[in-house]
Design a protein around this motif. Structure first.
Motif, PDB file in Angstrom:
ATOM      1  N   GLY A 171       0.796  -1.229   0.000  1.00 21.90           N
ATOM      2  CA  GLY A 171       0.000   0.000   0.000  1.00 21.90           C
ATOM      3  C   GLY A 171       0.828   1.279   0.000  1.00 21.90           C
ATOM      4  N   PRO A 172       1.833   1.387   0.896  1.00 20.68           N
ATOM      5  CA  PRO A 172       2.631   2.619   0.916  1.00 20.68           C
ATOM      6  C   PRO A 172       3.340   2.883  -0.414  1.00 20.68           C
ATOM      7  CG  PRO A 172       3.002   1.350   2.909  1.00 20.68           C
ATOM      8  CD  PRO A 172       2.203   0.477   2.001  1.00 20.68           C
ATOM      9  N   LEU A 173       3.722   1.803  -1.091  1.00 15.70           N
ATOM     10  CA  LEU A 173       4.447   1.955  -2.362  1.00 15.70           C
ATOM     11  C   LEU A 173       3.500   2.439  -3.454  1.00 15.70           C
ATOM     12  CD1 LEU A 173       6.397  -1.414  -2.100  1.00 15.70           C
ATOM     13  CD2 LEU A 173       7.054   0.823  -1.202  1.00 15.70           C
ATOM     14  N   ILE A 174       2.286   1.887  -3.462  1.00 12.94           N
ATOM     15  CA  ILE A 174       1.284   2.288  -4.458  1.00 12.94           C
ATOM     16  C   ILE A 174       0.796   3.710  -4.180  1.00 12.94           C
ATOM     17  CG2 ILE A 174      -1.056   1.787  -5.305  1.00 12.94           C
ATOM     18  CD1 ILE A 174      -0.396  -1.224  -4.811  1.00 12.94           C
ATOM     19  N   LEU A 175       0.585   4.031  -2.905  1.00  3.30           N
ATOM     20  CA  LEU A 175       0.166   5.394  -2.532  1.00  3.30           C
ATOM     21  C   LEU A 175       1.280   6.388  -2.852  1.00  3.30           C
ATOM     22  CD1 LEU A 175      -1.978   7.206  -1.145  1.00  3.30           C
ATOM     23  CD2 LEU A 175      -0.783   6.759   1.022  1.00  3.30           C
ATOM     24  N   GLY A 176       2.514   6.016  -2.528  1.00  4.28           N
ATOM     25  CA  GLY A 176       3.662   6.902  -2.815  1.00  4.28           C
ATOM     26  C   GLY A 176       3.797   7.147  -4.303  1.00  4.28           C
ATOM     27  N   LYS A 177       3.574   6.110  -5.097  1.00  6.54           N
ATOM     28  CA  LYS A 177       3.651   6.266  -6.563  1.00  6.54           C
ATOM     29  C   LYS A 177       2.602   7.254  -7.042  1.00  6.54           C
ATOM     30  CE  LYS A 177       4.813   5.305 -10.829  1.00  6.54           C
ATOM     31  NZ  LYS A 177       6.132   5.741 -11.370  1.00  6.54           N
ATOM     32  N   GLU A 178       1.399   7.162  -6.471  1.00  6.07           N
ATOM     33  CA  GLU A 178       0.323   8.111  -6.828  1.00  6.07           C
ATOM     34  C   GLU A 178       0.738   9.537  -6.511  1.00  6.07           C
ATOM     35  OE1 GLU A 178      -3.630   5.234  -6.061  1.00  6.07           O
ATOM     36  OE2 GLU A 178      -3.151   6.903  -4.721  1.00  6.07           O
ATOM     37  N   GLN A 179       1.633   9.691  -5.515  1.00  9.58           N
ATOM     38  CA  GLN A 179       2.084  11.028  -5.097  1.00  9.58           C
ATOM     39  C   GLN A 179       3.398  11.420  -5.779  1.00  9.58           C
ATOM     40  OE1 GLN A 179       2.179  10.983  -0.801  1.00  9.58           O
ATOM     41  NE2 GLN A 179      -0.001  10.464  -0.620  1.00  9.58           N
ATOM     42  N   GLY A 180       3.794  10.629  -6.791  1.00  6.93           N
ATOM     43  CA  GLY A 180       4.963  10.985  -7.581  1.00  6.93           C
ATOM     44  C   GLY A 180       6.273  10.450  -7.044  1.00  6.93           C
ATOM     45  N   ARG A 238       3.994 -14.204  -9.003  1.00  5.92           N
ATOM     46  CA  ARG A 238       2.757 -14.165  -9.773  1.00  5.92           C
ATOM     47  C   ARG A 238       1.891 -12.939  -9.490  1.00  5.92           C
ATOM     48  NH1 ARG A 238      -1.010 -17.261  -8.684  1.00  5.92           N
ATOM     49  NH2 ARG A 238      -0.400 -17.979  -6.607  1.00  5.92           N
ATOM     50  N   LEU A 239       1.963 -12.452  -8.209  1.00  4.96           N
ATOM     51  CA  LEU A 239       0.992 -11.425  -7.813  1.00  4.96           C
ATOM     52  C   LEU A 239       1.664 -10.077  -7.496  1.00  4.96           C
ATOM     53  CD1 LEU A 239      -1.192 -13.730  -5.511  1.00  4.96           C
ATOM     54  CD2 LEU A 239      -1.508 -13.221  -7.951  1.00  4.96           C
ATOM     55  N   THR A 240       2.696 -10.085  -6.654  1.00  5.14           N
ATOM     56  CA  THR A 240       3.349  -8.818  -6.281  1.00  5.14           C
ATOM     57  C   THR A 240       4.007  -8.160  -7.494  1.00  5.14           C
ATOM     58  OG1 THR A 240       3.704  -9.449  -3.986  1.00  5.14           O
ATOM     59  CG2 THR A 240       5.175  -7.780  -4.890  1.00  5.14           C
ATOM     60  N   SER A 241       4.783  -8.909  -8.244  1.00  2.00           N
ATOM     61  CA  SER A 241       5.451  -8.290  -9.401  1.00  2.00           C
ATOM     62  C   SER A 241       4.397  -7.814 -10.407  1.00  2.00           C
ATOM     63  CB  SER A 241       6.429  -9.268 -10.062  1.00  2.00           C
ATOM     64  OG  SER A 241       5.747 -10.349 -10.641  1.00  2.00           O
ATOM     65  N   TYR A 242       3.308  -8.554 -10.510  1.00  3.72           N
ATOM     66  CA  TYR A 242       2.191  -8.220 -11.420  1.00  3.72           C
ATOM     67  C   TYR A 242       1.521  -6.918 -10.980  1.00  3.72           C
ATOM     68  CZ  TYR A 242      -2.467  -9.068 -13.495  1.00  3.72           C
ATOM     69  OH  TYR A 242      -3.655  -8.973 -14.182  1.00  3.72           O
ATOM     70  N   GLU A 243       1.208  -6.817  -9.682  1.00  3.83           N
ATOM     71  CA  GLU A 243       0.538  -5.607  -9.172  1.00  3.83           C
ATOM     72  C   GLU A 243       1.450  -4.385  -9.291  1.00  3.83           C
ATOM     73  OE1 GLU A 243      -0.400  -7.003  -5.206  1.00  3.83           O
ATOM     74  OE2 GLU A 243      -2.530  -7.045  -5.668  1.00  3.83           O
ATOM     75  N   LEU A 244       2.724  -4.542  -8.896  1.00  4.11           N
ATOM     76  CA  LEU A 244       3.635  -3.387  -8.919  1.00  4.11           C
ATOM     77  C   LEU A 244       3.936  -2.960 -10.348  1.00  4.11           C
ATOM     78  CD1 LEU A 244       6.149  -4.338  -6.083  1.00  4.11           C
ATOM     79  CD2 LEU A 244       4.222  -2.736  -5.972  1.00  4.11           C
ATOM     80  N   LYS A 260       1.949  -3.264 -12.902  1.00  2.00           N
ATOM     81  CA  LYS A 260       0.757  -2.554 -13.405  1.00  2.00           C
ATOM     82  C   LYS A 260       0.653  -1.165 -12.793  1.00  2.00           C
ATOM     83  CE  LYS A 260      -2.447  -6.078 -15.010  1.00  2.00           C
ATOM     84  NZ  LYS A 260      -2.473  -5.478 -16.358  1.00  2.00           N
ATOM     85  N   ALA A 261       1.212  -1.002 -11.578  1.00  2.00           N
ATOM     86  CA  ALA A 261       1.164   0.320 -10.924  1.00  2.00           C
ATOM     87  C   ALA A 261       2.319   1.209 -11.389  1.00  2.00           C
ATOM     88  CB  ALA A 261       1.200   0.146  -9.402  1.00  2.00           C
ATOM     89  N   GLY A 262       3.179   0.668 -12.266  1.00  2.00           N
ATOM     90  CA  GLY A 262       4.307   1.458 -12.772  1.00  2.00           C
ATOM     91  C   GLY A 262       5.428   1.620 -11.766  1.00  2.00           C
ATOM     92  N   ILE A 263       5.511   0.677 -10.814  1.00  2.00           N
ATOM     93  CA  ILE A 263       6.548   0.743  -9.767  1.00  2.00           C
ATOM     94  C   ILE A 263       7.697  -0.190 -10.148  1.00  2.00           C
ATOM     95  CG2 ILE A 263       7.042   0.247  -7.323  1.00  2.00           C
ATOM     96  CD1 ILE A 263       4.063   0.943  -6.776  1.00  2.00           C
ATOM     97  N   ASP A 264       8.935   0.324 -10.019  1.00  2.00           N
ATOM     98  CA  ASP A 264      10.113  -0.464 -10.372  1.00  2.00           C
ATOM     99  C   ASP A 264      10.191  -1.703  -9.485  1.00  2.00           C
ATOM    100  OD1 ASP A 264      12.890  -0.806 -11.574  1.00  2.00           O
ATOM    101  OD2 ASP A 264      13.343  -0.717  -9.424  1.00  2.00           O
ATOM    102  N   VAL A 265      10.149  -2.876 -10.072  1.00  2.00           N
ATOM    103  CA  VAL A 265      10.185  -4.109  -9.280  1.00  2.00           C
ATOM    104  C   VAL A 265      11.173  -5.081  -9.902  1.00  2.00           C
ATOM    105  CG1 VAL A 265       8.141  -4.998 -10.517  1.00  2.00           C
ATOM    106  CG2 VAL A 265       8.828  -6.047  -8.343  1.00  2.00           C
ATOM    107  N   THR A 266      12.008  -5.651  -9.029  1.00  2.00           N
ATOM    108  CA  THR A 266      12.957  -6.688  -9.438  1.00  2.00           C
ATOM    109  C   THR A 266      12.567  -7.979  -8.745  1.00  2.00           C
ATOM    110  OG1 THR A 266      14.732  -5.046  -9.645  1.00  2.00           O
ATOM    111  CG2 THR A 266      15.394  -7.368  -9.456  1.00  2.00           C
TER     112      THR A 266
END
Ligand SMILES: CSC[C@H]1O[C@H](OP(=O)(O)O)[C@H](O)[C@@H]1O
Length: 361
Positions: free
Chosen positions: A181-190, A208-214, A216-222
């Motif tokens: 949540g904090p990562l997705i909210l932070g992304k929304e705030q730039g 399957r799920l975390t990398s998929y969600e992040l 889609k949210a445009g968050i850098d994920v490795t």
């Protein structure tokens, strides 16, 4: 791998339009296929929870709340006693699907108590009130995840590296998620973060799920294998670890996906803050320590066969497949809830969430 183009609706657990059935996104098919299932019977609901078609402590609770309402509609009697007895039978059956996440029993108990509280009303009126209660459980979780995300965001800064384990995003909850949540909210705030997502064997919720969600949210994920967590921490790429929870004991010991306690021990060694994020509905003040948390053990085939073209070990070889482990409270820098960030001593800080004073020894 063909990713589905179908938009994933974050109301991945909901009621059917006629309000009679539970509709879920089958998470066991993600990320390749976004397939929605309509759960019409108690057996359908049990099977969906047991096989992690719906999973994540809060999402399981939301599903159970809707399930209890839908099953209540099928109880054909005007007698409260007969209605309540059947409702309790359904509750006991659904509660037996998975033992560790407290949200399952929490939601079922809340629905049963709602019925009992209004026992003097006609059964039809009680069923309507159950319909309101299950929707409240869902709406409250959306609000709780937003607050958890805001508190969690205060712990990190733009550009931080965050390590996650398993999946505690919107799919495990309602919206935003807890650990994600904090990562997705932070992304929304730039803001931008660099997330290292443990794939999380054996069911690969991270891959399957975390990398998929992040993604889609445009968050850098490795995406990393679970055995790579130590190296990314040693390289200085991780400034905090964020994980979800399935049951938090009164002393802060926390049950979460298997492998979480190992991440916490590594974080302690590398002096990286390790945070648990979850709603107060996942805190079990009736559970004194992690010793009392029942750990679900699952089918060995999840280790030997699932996601492989052929079995990876001889049929005769035994497996040990606990779905969760318990992280000792001494390894946890803070427990982030919708009511604020709890710090040690957790007996006191968690009790304060519920307005309880810690009893003197
Ligand atoms: C936000 S709770 C998520 C929590 O639930 C997961 O377990 P499972 O996928 O087996 O339902 C995992 O422990 C997550 O941290």
């Amino acid at each position: 791998m063909e990713q589905t183009s179908q938009k994933v609706d974050m109301d991945h657990v909901r009621l059917s339009e006629d309000g009679r059935y539970v509709v879920i996104l089958d998470q066991s098919k993600l990320p390749n296929l976004a397939e929605y299932l309509t759960l019409e019977t108690a057996e359908d609901i049990y099977e969906a929870i047991f096989h992690l078609r719906v999973r994540g402590a809060p999402a399981i609770g939301i599903c159970a709340g809707y399930g209890m309402y839908c099953l209540a509609q099928t109880i054909d009697t005007d007698s409260f006693d007969a209605f309540y007895q059947k409702l309790r039978e359904y509750g006991e059956y659904l509660n037996s699907s998975r033992p560790t996440a407290v949200n399952l029993s929490w939601a079922i108990n809340r629905m049963e108590q709602t019925a009992y509280k209004h026992k003097k009303l006609p059964v039809k009126e009680i069923v309507k009130l159950l319909g309101e209660e299950c929707r409240k459980i869902h709406q409250e979780d959306i609000a709780m995840c937003k607050k958890i995300s805001q508190y969690g965001l205060s712990l990190i800064k733009d550009g931080d590296g965050i390590l996650t384990h398993c999946n505690a995003g919107p799919l495990a909850t309602s919206r935003y998620g807890t650990a994600l949540g904090p990562l997705i909210l932070g992304k929304e705030q730039g803001m931008n973060f660099h997330v290292f997502a443990d794939e999380t064997r054996p069911l690969l919720q991270g891959a399957r799920l975390t990398s998929y969600e992040l993604d889609k949210a445009g968050i850098d994920v490795t995406l990393i294998c679970d055995n790579m967590a130590s190296m990314v921490m040693k390289n200085g790429w991780v400034q905090a670890c964020f994980v979800g929870c399935d049951r938090v004991a009164a002393n802060g010991d926390t049950a979460n996906k298997i492998g979480t306690s190992g991440v916490a021990i590594l974080a302690k060694y590398y002096n990286i803050p390790f945070y648990v994020l979850g709603p107060t509905s996942t805190i079990d003040m009736n559970c004194p320590t992690g010793e009392q948390i029942k750990i679900e053990e699952r089918n060995p085939d999840e280790i030997k066969k699932m996601f492989y073209k052929q079995p990876m070990a001889p049929e005769s070889v035994k497996c040990f497949n606990p779905a969760f482990d318990v992280t000792d409270h001494t390894l946890i820098a803070g427990i982030v809830t919708e009511k604020g960030i709890c710090r040690a001593p957790y007996e006191e800080s968690l009790a304060a969430l519920f307005g309880e004073e810690k009893e003197d020894d």
